[in-house]
Design a protein around this motif. Structure first.
Motif, mmCIF file in Angstrom:
data_model
loop_
_atom_site.group_PDB
_atom_site.id
_atom_site.type_symbol
_atom_site.label_atom_id
_atom_site.label_comp_id
_atom_site.label_asym_id
_atom_site.label_seq_id
_atom_site.Cartn_x
_atom_site.Cartn_y
_atom_site.Cartn_z
ATOM 1 N N THR A 164 12.038 -3.360 -24.749
ATOM 2 C CA THR A 164 11.521 -4.281 -23.730
ATOM 3 C C THR A 164 12.285 -4.109 -22.425
ATOM 4 O O THR A 164 11.689 -4.103 -21.343
ATOM 5 N N MET A 165 13.594 -3.942 -22.517
ATOM 6 C CA MET A 165 14.420 -3.734 -21.331
ATOM 7 C C MET A 165 14.001 -2.458 -20.600
ATOM 8 O O MET A 165 13.904 -2.438 -19.369
ATOM 9 N N LEU A 166 13.720 -1.395 -21.339
ATOM 10 C CA LEU A 166 13.248 -0.147 -20.732
ATOM 11 C C LEU A 166 11.963 -0.386 -19.953
ATOM 12 O O LEU A 166 11.813 0.086 -18.821
ATOM 13 N N GLN A 167 11.043 -1.115 -20.556
ATOM 14 C CA GLN A 167 9.773 -1.401 -19.898
ATOM 15 C C GLN A 167 9.976 -2.253 -18.651
ATOM 16 O O GLN A 167 9.358 -2.002 -17.619
ATOM 17 N N GLU A 168 10.860 -3.265 -18.728
ATOM 18 C CA GLU A 168 11.120 -4.128 -17.573
ATOM 19 C C GLU A 168 11.729 -3.349 -16.415
ATOM 20 O O GLU A 168 11.458 -3.649 -15.251
#
Length: 94
Positions: free
Chosen positions: A73-77
């Motif tokens: 999720t952090m990568l996507q954000e």
């Protein structure tokens, strides 16, 4: 759970010395290939993750599936492109 390895896209992954002595042609190491490894390191730092960095890439110890989901999720954000794949490319897997 283990260690999540991350390497830069387009970089050749060298054979590692820490592989099992007998890998029986089915040895694999799942990890992330990312565009922007420096951005990945900054995102991990900002989000409080401790990681190791060497000439091969980054490695984060993860203890649960939820933690893996948080990293994805952090990568996507942070809009960091990634691919989860087998990082082992230099052994015969026939």
């Amino acid at each position: 759970m283990g260690v999540l390895s991350m390497v830069a896209k387009g970089r050749q992954i060298a054979c590692h010395d820490d592989w099992p002595l007998f890998y029986m042609n089915d040895f694999s190491r799942m990890g992330l290939v990312v565009n922007g490894l420096p951005e990945m390191a900054r995102a991990l730092e900002i989000n409080g993750y401790q990681f190791r960095q060497d000439d091969q890439g980054l490695a984060v110890e993860i203890s649960s599936q939820e933690q893996l989901v948080k990293i994805i999720t952090m990568l996507q954000e942070h809009q960091i492109e990634y691919e989860m794949t087998d990082l082992v490319r230099c052994v015969y897997q026939g």
